[in-house]
Design a protein around this motif. Structure first.
Motif, PDB file in Angstrom:
ATOM      1  N   MET A  99      19.320  57.477 -62.434  1.00  0.00           N
ATOM      2  CA  MET A  99      18.696  56.170 -62.311  1.00  0.00           C
ATOM      3  C   MET A  99      19.542  55.277 -61.399  1.00  0.00           C
ATOM      4  O   MET A  99      20.756  55.199 -61.546  1.00  0.00           O
ATOM      5  CB  MET A  99      18.556  55.507 -63.689  1.00  0.00           C
ATOM      6  CG  MET A  99      17.876  54.143 -63.644  1.00  0.00           C
ATOM      7  SD  MET A  99      17.768  53.369 -65.280  1.00  0.00           S
ATOM      8  CE  MET A  99      16.659  54.523 -66.113  1.00  0.00           C
ATOM      9  N   ALA A 100      18.883  54.629 -60.444  1.00  0.00           N
ATOM     10  CA  ALA A 100      19.595  53.758 -59.512  1.00  0.00           C
ATOM     11  C   ALA A 100      20.162  52.548 -60.240  1.00  0.00           C
ATOM     12  O   ALA A 100      19.574  52.045 -61.190  1.00  0.00           O
ATOM     13  CB  ALA A 100      18.660  53.311 -58.394  1.00  0.00           C
ATOM     14  N   LYS A 101      21.323  52.096 -59.778  1.00  0.00           N
ATOM     15  CA  LYS A 101      21.930  50.919 -60.379  1.00  0.00           C
ATOM     16  C   LYS A 101      21.144  49.661 -60.017  1.00  0.00           C
ATOM     17  O   LYS A 101      20.547  49.568 -58.952  1.00  0.00           O
ATOM     18  CB  LYS A 101      23.378  50.779 -59.923  1.00  0.00           C
ATOM     19  CG  LYS A 101      24.306  51.839 -60.492  1.00  0.00           C
ATOM     20  CD  LYS A 101      25.747  51.558 -60.115  1.00  0.00           C
ATOM     21  CE  LYS A 101      26.679  52.573 -60.755  1.00  0.00           C
ATOM     22  NZ  LYS A 101      28.100  52.309 -60.397  1.00  0.00           N
ATOM     23  N   THR A 102      21.165  48.695 -60.929  1.00  0.00           N
ATOM     24  CA  THR A 102      20.449  47.448 -60.703  1.00  0.00           C
ATOM     25  C   THR A 102      21.354  46.270 -61.023  1.00  0.00           C
ATOM     26  O   THR A 102      22.284  46.375 -61.833  1.00  0.00           O
ATOM     27  CB  THR A 102      19.188  47.356 -61.584  1.00  0.00           C
ATOM     28  OG1 THR A 102      19.577  47.474 -62.957  1.00  0.00           O
ATOM     29  CG2 THR A 102      18.202  48.466 -61.242  1.00  0.00           C
ATOM     30  N   GLY A 103      21.062  45.123 -60.397  1.00  0.00           N
ATOM     31  CA  GLY A 103      21.803  43.897 -60.677  1.00  0.00           C
ATOM     32  C   GLY A 103      20.963  42.931 -61.475  1.00  0.00           C
ATOM     33  O   GLY A 103      19.752  43.101 -61.622  1.00  0.00           O
ATOM     34  N   GLN A 104      21.617  41.907 -62.014  1.00  0.00           N
ATOM     35  CA  GLN A 104      20.921  40.879 -62.786  1.00  0.00           C
ATOM     36  C   GLN A 104      20.516  39.745 -61.847  1.00  0.00           C
ATOM     37  O   GLN A 104      21.359  39.203 -61.122  1.00  0.00           O
ATOM     38  CB  GLN A 104      21.825  40.347 -63.883  1.00  0.00           C
ATOM     39  CG  GLN A 104      22.468  41.414 -64.768  1.00  0.00           C
ATOM     40  CD  GLN A 104      21.465  42.315 -65.455  1.00  0.00           C
ATOM     41  OE1 GLN A 104      21.574  43.527 -65.369  1.00  0.00           O
ATOM     42  NE2 GLN A 104      20.483  41.714 -66.110  1.00  0.00           N
ATOM     43  N   ILE A 105      19.236  39.384 -61.860  1.00  0.00           N
ATOM     44  CA  ILE A 105      18.737  38.366 -60.924  1.00  0.00           C
ATOM     45  C   ILE A 105      18.015  37.214 -61.619  1.00  0.00           C
ATOM     46  O   ILE A 105      17.559  36.282 -60.959  1.00  0.00           O
ATOM     47  CB  ILE A 105      17.800  38.998 -59.871  1.00  0.00           C
ATOM     48  CG1 ILE A 105      16.548  39.594 -60.537  1.00  0.00           C
ATOM     49  CG2 ILE A 105      18.520  40.051 -59.057  1.00  0.00           C
ATOM     50  CD1 ILE A 105      15.501  40.059 -59.540  1.00  0.00           C
ATOM     51  N   GLY A 106      17.900  37.252 -62.944  1.00  0.00           N
ATOM     52  CA  GLY A 106      17.171  36.185 -63.640  1.00  0.00           C
ATOM     53  C   GLY A 106      17.639  36.022 -65.070  1.00  0.00           C
ATOM     54  O   GLY A 106      18.391  36.851 -65.598  1.00  0.00           O
ATOM     55  N   LEU A 107      17.189  34.955 -65.713  1.00  0.00           N
ATOM     56  CA  LEU A 107      17.618  34.639 -67.076  1.00  0.00           C
ATOM     57  C   LEU A 107      16.586  33.737 -67.731  1.00  0.00           C
ATOM     58  O   LEU A 107      16.177  32.726 -67.146  1.00  0.00           O
ATOM     59  CB  LEU A 107      18.980  33.932 -67.032  1.00  0.00           C
ATOM     60  CG  LEU A 107      19.633  33.539 -68.355  1.00  0.00           C
ATOM     61  CD1 LEU A 107      20.042  34.782 -69.139  1.00  0.00           C
ATOM     62  CD2 LEU A 107      20.861  32.663 -68.087  1.00  0.00           C
ATOM     63  N   ASP A 108      16.153  34.081 -68.946  1.00  0.00           N
ATOM     64  CA  ASP A 108      15.202  33.231 -69.647  1.00  0.00           C
ATOM     65  C   ASP A 108      15.138  33.592 -71.125  1.00  0.00           C
ATOM     66  O   ASP A 108      15.876  34.438 -71.615  1.00  0.00           O
ATOM     67  CB  ASP A 108      13.802  33.306 -69.014  1.00  0.00           C
ATOM     68  CG  ASP A 108      13.132  34.665 -69.160  1.00  0.00           C
ATOM     69  OD1 ASP A 108      13.720  35.574 -69.782  1.00  0.00           O
ATOM     70  OD2 ASP A 108      12.005  34.846 -68.654  1.00  0.00           O
ATOM     71  N   ASN A 109      14.246  32.911 -71.835  1.00  0.00           N
ATOM     72  CA  ASN A 109      13.894  33.205 -73.226  1.00  0.00           C
ATOM     73  C   ASN A 109      15.070  33.121 -74.202  1.00  0.00           C
ATOM     74  O   ASN A 109      15.319  34.041 -74.987  1.00  0.00           O
ATOM     75  CB  ASN A 109      13.231  34.579 -73.332  1.00  0.00           C
ATOM     76  CG  ASN A 109      11.724  34.497 -73.214  1.00  0.00           C
ATOM     77  OD1 ASN A 109      11.004  34.326 -74.201  1.00  0.00           O
ATOM     78  ND2 ASN A 109      11.235  34.591 -71.987  1.00  0.00           N
ATOM     79  N   LEU A 110      15.766  31.996 -74.181  1.00  0.00           N
ATOM     80  CA  LEU A 110      16.808  31.763 -75.179  1.00  0.00           C
ATOM     81  C   LEU A 110      16.154  31.446 -76.523  1.00  0.00           C
ATOM     82  O   LEU A 110      15.310  30.558 -76.619  1.00  0.00           O
ATOM     83  CB  LEU A 110      17.710  30.599 -74.744  1.00  0.00           C
ATOM     84  CG  LEU A 110      18.758  30.140 -75.761  1.00  0.00           C
ATOM     85  CD1 LEU A 110      19.773  31.239 -76.028  1.00  0.00           C
ATOM     86  CD2 LEU A 110      19.455  28.875 -75.272  1.00  0.00           C
ATOM     87  N   HIS A 111      16.549  32.191 -77.529  1.00  0.00           N
ATOM     88  CA  HIS A 111      16.084  31.950 -78.895  1.00  0.00           C
ATOM     89  C   HIS A 111      17.293  31.779 -79.805  1.00  0.00           C
ATOM     90  O   HIS A 111      18.308  32.462 -79.631  1.00  0.00           O
ATOM     91  CB  HIS A 111      15.251  33.123 -79.426  1.00  0.00           C
ATOM     92  CG  HIS A 111      13.903  33.261 -78.799  1.00  0.00           C
ATOM     93  ND1 HIS A 111      13.715  33.659 -77.486  1.00  0.00           N
ATOM     94  CD2 HIS A 111      12.663  33.059 -79.303  1.00  0.00           C
ATOM     95  CE1 HIS A 111      12.419  33.704 -77.215  1.00  0.00           C
ATOM     96  NE2 HIS A 111      11.758  33.337 -78.299  1.00  0.00           N
ATOM     97  N   ILE A 112      17.170  30.890 -80.774  1.00  0.00           N
ATOM     98  CA  ILE A 112      18.179  30.758 -81.818  1.00  0.00           C
ATOM     99  C   ILE A 112      17.488  30.696 -83.171  1.00  0.00           C
ATOM    100  O   ILE A 112      16.288  30.391 -83.261  1.00  0.00           O
ATOM    101  CB  ILE A 112      19.072  29.507 -81.632  1.00  0.00           C
ATOM    102  CG1 ILE A 112      18.232  28.228 -81.784  1.00  0.00           C
ATOM    103  CG2 ILE A 112      19.809  29.527 -80.308  1.00  0.00           C
ATOM    104  CD1 ILE A 112      19.066  26.970 -81.959  1.00  0.00           C
ATOM    105  N   ALA A 113      18.244  30.993 -84.215  1.00  0.00           N
ATOM    106  CA  ALA A 113      17.731  30.875 -85.587  1.00  0.00           C
ATOM    107  C   ALA A 113      18.914  30.640 -86.509  1.00  0.00           C
ATOM    108  O   ALA A 113      20.040  31.056 -86.224  1.00  0.00           O
ATOM    109  CB  ALA A 113      16.966  32.126 -85.996  1.00  0.00           C
ATOM    110  N   LEU A 114      18.663  29.971 -87.614  1.00  0.00           N
ATOM    111  CA  LEU A 114      19.704  29.727 -88.607  1.00  0.00           C
ATOM    112  C   LEU A 114      19.961  30.986 -89.426  1.00  0.00           C
ATOM    113  O   LEU A 114      19.023  31.682 -89.825  1.00  0.00           O
ATOM    114  CB  LEU A 114      19.296  28.587 -89.541  1.00  0.00           C
ATOM    115  CG  LEU A 114      19.156  27.187 -88.923  1.00  0.00           C
ATOM    116  CD1 LEU A 114      18.653  26.210 -89.973  1.00  0.00           C
ATOM    117  CD2 LEU A 114      20.483  26.715 -88.349  1.00  0.00           C
ATOM    118  N   ARG A 115      21.227  31.250 -89.689  1.00  0.00           N
ATOM    119  CA  ARG A 115      21.593  32.355 -90.554  1.00  0.00           C
ATOM    120  C   ARG A 115      21.872  31.824 -91.957  1.00  0.00           C
ATOM    121  O   ARG A 115      22.329  30.698 -92.131  1.00  0.00           O
ATOM    122  CB  ARG A 115      22.837  33.074 -90.025  1.00  0.00           C
ATOM    123  CG  ARG A 115      22.693  33.697 -88.659  1.00  0.00           C
ATOM    124  CD  ARG A 115      23.900  34.545 -88.357  1.00  0.00           C
ATOM    125  NE  ARG A 115      23.931  35.699 -89.224  1.00  0.00           N
ATOM    126  CZ  ARG A 115      23.412  36.891 -88.901  1.00  0.00           C
ATOM    127  NH1 ARG A 115      22.854  37.057 -87.719  1.00  0.00           N
ATOM    128  NH2 ARG A 115      23.468  37.903 -89.732  1.00  0.00           N
TER     129      ARG A 115
END
Length: 201
Positions: A1-17
């Motif tokens: 499998m060819a190597k890939t880089g990171q180009i984006g960022l989204d969908n931050l989720h949090i929840a209480l423990r």
């Protein structure tokens, strides 16, 4: 499998423990406007000596942080992250309030149009102040920055990652990843019940 880089960022989720390390029902929150997420860890290294030579070297996790930059932070989001009380839209910061333990997830788009999913099962947040600036000729947006301290689970796990195009990765695991806050490499774990809760937009 060819190597890939990171180009984006989204969908931050949090929840209480909860204290028993389960997700508290109906607390999952999706936070829009994720700009950056920097994960940094410090490792310790200890040399063990015997017979006047190094007999072994022990390496391990010392501490870690996730620094998140957001395009603004609402007071509701601030209250959820810091544990401060909000009443009728008003937040009064109190030094006696202890920040709650949270779980967090997000995903990063790769250059092959597939996503890498990241879960940090246990963190505590610290909002790094607040900056205000007068309006000038140009428009300068002041982003919000939050530092999450990473707390390893009792079994030592502090992060779970999965590529949706990874070999043998289960599609159902990926589909529920962001709202189930996985803490296991093979199953969504007991936290999967959070995936059934409605995400607060």
């Amino acid at each position: 499998m060819a190597k890939t880089g990171q180009i984006g960022l989204d969908n931050l989720h949090i929840a209480l423990r909860e204290n028993d390390e389960n997700i508290k029902a109906d607390t999952t929150l999706k936070i829009a406007g994720l700009v950056t997420a920097d994960v940094e860890i410090d490792m310790y290294s200890e040399s063990l000596y015997a017979d006047d030579v190094v007999a072994d070297v022990v390496n391990g996790f010392s501490e870690g942080t996730v620094t998140v930059e957001l395009l603004g932070l609402s007071l509701d989001e601030y209250a959820k992250i810091t544990g401060q009380e909000i009443v009728k839209g008003v937040v009064v910061d109190n030094v006696n309030v202890v920040a709650p333990e949270l779980a967090m997830t997000f995903r990063s788009l790769k250059s092959n149009a597939k996503y890498r999913y990241v879960s940090i099962p246990k963190v505590k947040a610290s909002v790094k102040g607040e900056s205000f600036k007068t309006r000038e000729d140009g428009v300068e947006v002041v982003n919000a920055e939050i530092e999450f301290s990473i707390i390893p689970l009792e079994n030592g796990v502090w992060r779970v990652r999965a590529d949706e195009d990874g070999k043998e990765v289960d599609a159902a695991f990926i589909k529920s990843f962001l709202t189930s806050f996985p803490q296991s490499a093979t199953t969504v774990s007991s936290l999967s019940k959070a995936a059934k809760k409605e995400v607060v937009a």
